[in-house]
Design an enzyme around this catalytic site. Structure first.
Site, mmCIF file in Angstrom:
data_model
loop_
_atom_site.group_PDB
_atom_site.id
_atom_site.type_symbol
_atom_site.label_atom_id
_atom_site.label_comp_id
_atom_site.label_asym_id
_atom_site.label_seq_id
_atom_site.Cartn_x
_atom_site.Cartn_y
_atom_site.Cartn_z
ATOM 1 N N HIS A 69 -20.630 -35.555 4.493
ATOM 2 C CA HIS A 69 -20.630 -35.078 3.112
ATOM 3 C C HIS A 69 -21.948 -35.465 2.475
ATOM 4 O O HIS A 69 -22.474 -36.542 2.742
ATOM 5 C CB HIS A 69 -19.474 -35.729 2.333
ATOM 6 N N HIS B 181 -19.092 -25.634 3.814
ATOM 7 C CA HIS B 181 -18.414 -25.985 2.555
ATOM 8 C C HIS B 181 -16.907 -25.755 2.769
ATOM 9 O O HIS B 181 -16.331 -26.327 3.692
ATOM 10 C CB HIS B 181 -19.034 -25.116 1.445
ATOM 11 N N ASP C 113 -11.616 -31.653 4.319
ATOM 12 C CA ASP C 113 -11.191 -30.558 5.181
ATOM 13 C C ASP C 113 -10.685 -31.007 6.547
ATOM 14 O O ASP C 113 -10.189 -30.189 7.312
ATOM 15 C CB ASP C 113 -12.362 -29.578 5.397
HETATM 16 N N1 ACO Z 1 -21.309 -33.746 12.800
HETATM 17 C C1 ACO Z 1 -22.357 -34.324 13.440
HETATM 18 N N2 ACO Z 1 -23.479 -34.766 12.827
HETATM 19 C C2 ACO Z 1 -23.549 -34.603 11.519
HETATM 20 C C3 ACO Z 1 -22.511 -33.991 10.765
HETATM 21 C C4 ACO Z 1 -21.360 -33.570 11.463
HETATM 22 N N3 ACO Z 1 -20.332 -32.995 10.822
HETATM 23 N N4 ACO Z 1 -22.849 -33.951 9.465
HETATM 24 C C5 ACO Z 1 -24.068 -34.497 9.370
HETATM 25 N N5 ACO Z 1 -24.495 -34.892 10.620
HETATM 26 C C6 ACO Z 1 -25.745 -35.584 10.944
HETATM 27 C C7 ACO Z 1 -26.931 -34.652 10.806
HETATM 28 O O1 ACO Z 1 -27.173 -33.993 12.010
HETATM 29 C C8 ACO Z 1 -28.029 -35.614 10.402
HETATM 30 O O2 ACO Z 1 -28.429 -36.314 11.563
HETATM 31 P P1 ACO Z 1 -30.010 -36.707 11.740
HETATM 32 O O3 ACO Z 1 -30.269 -37.702 10.653
HETATM 33 O O4 ACO Z 1 -30.080 -37.277 13.113
HETATM 34 O O5 ACO Z 1 -30.782 -35.436 11.581
HETATM 35 C C9 ACO Z 1 -27.301 -36.633 9.524
HETATM 36 O O6 ACO Z 1 -25.931 -36.611 9.961
HETATM 37 C C10 ACO Z 1 -27.376 -36.341 8.038
HETATM 38 O O7 ACO Z 1 -26.858 -35.029 7.836
HETATM 39 P P2 ACO Z 1 -27.410 -33.999 6.784
HETATM 40 O O8 ACO Z 1 -27.524 -32.683 7.474
HETATM 41 O O9 ACO Z 1 -28.586 -34.529 6.047
HETATM 42 O O10 ACO Z 1 -26.192 -33.933 5.773
HETATM 43 P P3 ACO Z 1 -26.064 -32.954 4.549
HETATM 44 O O11 ACO Z 1 -25.734 -33.784 3.383
HETATM 45 O O12 ACO Z 1 -27.233 -32.034 4.430
HETATM 46 O O13 ACO Z 1 -24.806 -32.034 4.976
HETATM 47 C C11 ACO Z 1 -22.595 -31.343 5.336
HETATM 48 C C12 ACO Z 1 -23.509 -32.277 4.560
HETATM 49 C C13 ACO Z 1 -23.057 -29.888 5.181
HETATM 50 C C14 ACO Z 1 -21.191 -31.468 4.767
HETATM 51 C C15 ACO Z 1 -22.616 -31.735 6.842
HETATM 52 O O14 ACO Z 1 -22.166 -33.063 6.958
HETATM 53 C C16 ACO Z 1 -21.759 -30.810 7.697
HETATM 54 O O15 ACO Z 1 -22.221 -29.741 8.089
HETATM 55 N N6 ACO Z 1 -20.481 -31.219 7.988
HETATM 56 C C17 ACO Z 1 -19.587 -30.377 8.760
HETATM 57 C C18 ACO Z 1 -19.010 -29.274 7.893
HETATM 58 C C19 ACO Z 1 -18.014 -29.792 6.903
HETATM 59 O O16 ACO Z 1 -17.088 -30.518 7.223
HETATM 60 N N7 ACO Z 1 -18.171 -29.347 5.648
HETATM 61 C C20 ACO Z 1 -17.244 -29.675 4.565
HETATM 62 C C21 ACO Z 1 -17.893 -30.578 3.571
HETATM 63 S S1 ACO Z 1 -16.769 -31.036 2.326
HETATM 64 C C22 ACO Z 1 -16.651 -29.642 1.406
HETATM 65 O O17 ACO Z 1 -17.552 -28.930 1.153
HETATM 66 C C23 ACO Z 1 -15.383 -29.307 0.944
#
Ligand code: ACO
Length: 422
Positions: free
Chosen positions: A302, A263, A358
């Site tokens: 996201h 987050h 971010d």
């Molecule tokens: N890098 C690589 N792969 C990713 C990323 C990433 N940053 N984010 C998601 N994926 C992939 C997952 O591995 C998944 O792949 P799969 O379908 O092969 O299993 C797919 O994309 C879908 O991802 P989910 O985990 O279902 O996405 P979710 O909605 O649960 O998570 C989150 C969202 C937590 C923001 C995630 O994208 C993440 O961890 N991003 C990196 C951290 C980040 O930047 N957070 C800030 C978010 S904005 C905020 O809160 C201010």
């Protein structure tokens, strides 16, 4: 077209027709048809947990509006304090309203001397600023027991002003403590964001001039972070608030939820990731590791946005304006290349992974002189009016305590074996 769904219980043929209203169906209709059968939705991805008029975002269309106003217009025309007024009280202020609001905030900005001596001084020298913020916001609860009367709207209003006023003072004090510099008292003659920068960076001997471009950039970043619907920290705030806990512990809980790298902690994680990648020519190798699941590309992805995050677009433009004053952040080229490579790669395209708020914000903060540990604290200052607006809204809705069901997956009933026989 009939805007409804029909649910049928195939065990007995009973069915119920439920209207679809604003893209939701009322779970109570489900409960009437199927008592004791619950939706299993652990991350609430398919559950609306609140009705809210604070903020609207559409992840597919890629828009964000605060009380109906597009984020792009607010970013261009409004200060953070105007936006805070909009979120907390429903409307952008007139000039006299804004002046009155700014005066109220300025009057409440200082923190008690005991707070510095007994609480902030108690942390280790290398304490992370977010840990200090989480604890010190909670500690305010002990200074302001009047905040417990959460059902009184007048009491709520003064706590909201107090928290919005004090959070930059706490944040700056946490920083100054970590670098061993004496605390700087808030200056009631300075606007909100200039005052924060002054409390952060003014040397003990005085004479600190805040650069107007940098002040505007930080104020704009606060605007962009001010609210974002039912994200993890706001959901936490509403959940804690639903027990009628006071707003200080509520805000501390929201800050805790924000701290995590998935987050608000992502801004710090992006910077650490860029430093770890180390150089422009390592970007392709890093992206390859992301694709094999060894790493996450921090600052990407996201839950809601499956399109370019509109805030990231504005932040990227702001970064260039800031770098004209501070000089280019050496990590920028790497970040731009990462974005370019990711946006052209099938792995990211198929998963609809775009830069989020971010991805670029940390580069700006770093160029402005903030240490990495302060990045999420800056996010928390920006998000404070959003958390408080949701808290206040929830308490006007006669909401029930947050209490989801669980799917039990443990052992069936079994006897306790006396300790010496186990
Ligand atoms: N890098 C690589 N792969 C990713 C990323 C990433 N940053 N984010 C998601 N994926 C992939 C997952 O591995 C998944 O792949 P799969 O379908 O092969 O299993 C797919 O994309 C879908 O991802 P989910 O985990 O279902 O996405 P979710 O909605 O649960 O998570 C989150 C969202 C937590 C923001 C995630 O994208 C993440 O961890 N991003 C990196 C951290 C980040 O930047 N957070 C800030 C978010 S904005 C905020 O809160 C201010």
């Amino acid at each position: 077209m009939n805007e409804s769904i029909t649910l049928t219980d195939n065990r007995n043929g009973a069915s119920v027709e439920v209207p679809i209203v604003n893209g939701t169906v009322d779970a109570r209709a489900w409960a009437d048809l199927l008592p004791g059968v619950y939706f299993h939705d652990p991350s609430f991805g398919n559950t609306s947990g609140a009705a809210s008029a604070v903020c609207e975002l559409d992840g597919d269309a890629g828009y964000l509006r605060y009380r109906g106003h597009p984020i792009e217009q607010l970013a261009e025309q409004s200060t953070f304090l105007e936006v805070a007024h909009l979120l907390l009280f429903g409307e952008l202020p007139t000039r006299p309203q804004l002046n009155g609001f700014a005066d109220e905030i300025a009057e409440s900005a200082s923190i008690h001397e005991n707070f510095h001596k007994r609480i902030l001084e108690g942390f280790r020298d290398d304490a992370h600023a977010m840990g200090v913020l989480v604890s010190s916001v909670a500690a305010l609860s002990t200074f302001y027991p009047d905040g417990k009367d959460v059902e009184d709207p007048t009491v709520r209003r003064s706590q909201m002003v107090r928290l919005l006023a004090k959070i930059p003072t706490l944040a700056a004090s946490a920083y100054r403590r970590s670098v061993g510099n004496p605390y700087v008292q808030p200056d009631p003659d300075l606007p909100y964001t200039s005052n924060f920068l002054s409390m952060m960076f003014r040397p003990a001997e005085g004479g600190y001039e805040v650069d107007p471009v940098l002040t505007r950039a930080l104020d704009l970043l606060f605007v962009l972070h001010a609210d974002h619907g039912q994200n993890c920290s706001t959901t936490t705030a509403r959940s804690v608030g639903s027990s009628h806990a006071d707003p200080y512990v509520l805000l501390s809980a929201a800050c805790s939820a924000l701290y995590g790298p998935r987050h608000g902690g992502a801004n710090e994680a992006v910077l650490r990731m860029l430093e770890e990648i180390g150089s422009y020519d390592q970007v392709d190798d890093f992206v390859a590791k992301v694709k094999t699941g060894e790493q996450l590309l921090m600052g990407f992805g996201h839950r809601v946005y499956k399109n370019y995050d509109p805030r990231a677009k504005i932040i990227k433009e702001t970064a260039h304006r800031v770098f004209e004053v501070t000089g280019k952040n050496p990590l920028l080229d790497m970040a731009l290349k990462l974005e370019e490579v990711a946006l052209a790669d099938d792995y990211f395209v198929r998963r609809k992974l775009y830069p989020n708020v971010d991805f670029y914000s940390g580069l700006i903060y770093q160029s402005m002189g903030f240490p990495v540990e302060m990045f999420t604290v800056l996010f928390a200052i920006g998000r404070t009016p959003g958390w408080l607006a949701h808290w206040d809204e929830m308490l006007t809705q006669n909401s029930r305590i947050a209490r989801p069901r669980q799917l039990y997956t443990g052992e069936a009933t079994r006897d306790v074996v006396p300790i010496d026989e186990r």
